[in-house]
Every structure is written in C-alpha cells, then in structure tokens.
Design a protein around this motif. Structure first.
Motif, mmCIF file in Angstrom:
data_model
loop_
_atom_site.group_PDB
_atom_site.id
_atom_site.type_symbol
_atom_site.label_atom_id
_atom_site.label_comp_id
_atom_site.label_asym_id
_atom_site.label_seq_id
_atom_site.Cartn_x
_atom_site.Cartn_y
_atom_site.Cartn_z
ATOM 1 N N TYR A 30 0.819 -1.212 0.000
ATOM 2 C CA TYR A 30 0.000 0.000 0.000
ATOM 3 C C TYR A 30 0.857 1.267 0.000
ATOM 4 O O TYR A 30 0.361 2.349 0.310
ATOM 5 C CB TYR A 30 -0.912 0.029 1.224
ATOM 6 N N ALA A 31 2.108 1.159 -0.367
ATOM 7 C CA ALA A 31 3.051 2.269 -0.245
ATOM 8 C C ALA A 31 2.607 3.514 -1.007
ATOM 9 O O ALA A 31 2.930 4.623 -0.608
ATOM 10 C CB ALA A 31 4.435 1.843 -0.702
ATOM 11 N N GLU A 32 1.890 3.346 -2.087
ATOM 12 C CA GLU A 32 1.470 4.500 -2.880
ATOM 13 C C GLU A 32 0.074 4.985 -2.531
ATOM 14 O O GLU A 32 -0.462 5.862 -3.208
ATOM 15 C CB GLU A 32 1.560 4.159 -4.373
ATOM 16 N N HIS A 33 -0.507 4.446 -1.483
ATOM 17 C CA HIS A 33 -1.845 4.886 -1.068
ATOM 18 C C HIS A 33 -1.750 6.334 -0.586
ATOM 19 O O HIS A 33 -0.814 6.707 0.128
ATOM 20 C CB HIS A 33 -2.374 3.982 0.049
ATOM 21 N N PRO A 34 -2.714 7.186 -0.957
ATOM 22 C CA PRO A 34 -2.643 8.607 -0.583
ATOM 23 C C PRO A 34 -2.559 8.854 0.919
ATOM 24 O O PRO A 34 -1.866 9.777 1.365
ATOM 25 C CB PRO A 34 -3.940 9.194 -1.152
ATOM 26 N N ILE A 35 -3.232 8.055 1.712
ATOM 27 C CA ILE A 35 -3.187 8.252 3.171
ATOM 28 C C ILE A 35 -1.792 7.965 3.702
ATOM 29 O O ILE A 35 -1.265 8.721 4.526
ATOM 30 C CB ILE A 35 -4.249 7.377 3.877
ATOM 31 N N LEU A 36 -1.167 6.896 3.245
ATOM 32 C CA LEU A 36 0.186 6.581 3.708
ATOM 33 C C LEU A 36 1.190 7.615 3.232
ATOM 34 O O LEU A 36 2.127 7.963 3.964
ATOM 35 C CB LEU A 36 0.604 5.183 3.257
ATOM 36 N N ARG A 37 1.030 8.121 2.006
ATOM 37 C CA ARG A 37 1.927 9.180 1.529
ATOM 38 C C ARG A 37 1.758 10.439 2.365
ATOM 39 O O ARG A 37 2.727 11.099 2.737
ATOM 40 C CB ARG A 37 1.675 9.463 0.057
ATOM 41 N N TYR A 38 0.511 10.781 2.704
ATOM 42 C CA TYR A 38 0.240 11.950 3.539
ATOM 43 C C TYR A 38 0.869 11.777 4.921
ATOM 44 O O TYR A 38 1.519 12.691 5.440
ATOM 45 C CB TYR A 38 -1.274 12.159 3.655
#
Length: 108
Positions: A30-38
């Motif tokens: 899930y590394a590119e998921h927006p929540i994790l990036r945020y």
C-alpha cells in the motif's frame, strides 16, 4: 554474563527489529496509497516538534543559566538544518553542543 541475560538481550533485539520492519512488511503493497503518503510527509515534522517541546518544557528562564544551553543548542540545530538540510547532522551537532554546555558548566 549468564544465559538469561543474553536471552533477554536477544529477545529485545528481535522485538526491536520486528517493530522497525513491521510497516514495511505489512504495508509495503500500500506504499502508494494517498493516506500513507500523507502520513509519511506529515508525521516526521510533528514528531520532531513534539520532541523539541518536550525537551524545552522544563527550562527555567528565571534561574541561571536562564535556558542558555537549550537556546544555543536549538539555534545550532536550526541553523545547521537550514544550511545543510541534513537532519542527522543538525540533530547530532545540536545534541553535542547541548551536552558540552551542560557537562562543562560553561554557562552556569
């Protein structure tokens, strides 16, 4: 050292490694998921701000040395970080300056 102490150290090392590796093991896909990036962008500044506030919470500005070691170390840390943009160098140098000032009693 007896076997019990060595076992405790090995267990602590294993748990520490597992805790450090867990996000990569379980959230890697899930590394590119927006929540994790945020969270990846926002969490480090928040944690560093909390650490600075925690370090400065017991500074006595009315009693000698009036917070000078903390202030000087903070200025060194901020100055180096603005100049070099290297958190490891700026935090390490700020910590070293603070420890030298406190341990030698130069300002107090």
């Amino acid at each position: 050292m007896n076997g019990y102490v060595i076992g405790v150290y090995l267990a602590m090392a294993a748990v520490t490694i597992l805790c450090r590796a867990a996000p990569f093991l379980f959230l890697g896909k899930y590394a590119e998921h927006p929540i994790l990036r945020y969270m990846g962008r926002g969490t480090p500044p928040v944690i560093l701000t909390l650490l600075v506030l925690y370090c400065l919470k017991d500074v006595e500005v009315v009693a000698p040395p009036h917070g000078l070691p903390e202030g000087i170390a903070l200025a060194v840390t901020i100055g180096l970080h603005l100049a070099l943009r290297n958190a490891l160098v700026s935090i390490g140098a700020g910590t070293a300056v603070y420890m030298v000032l406190v341990q030698t009693g130069i300002l107090g």
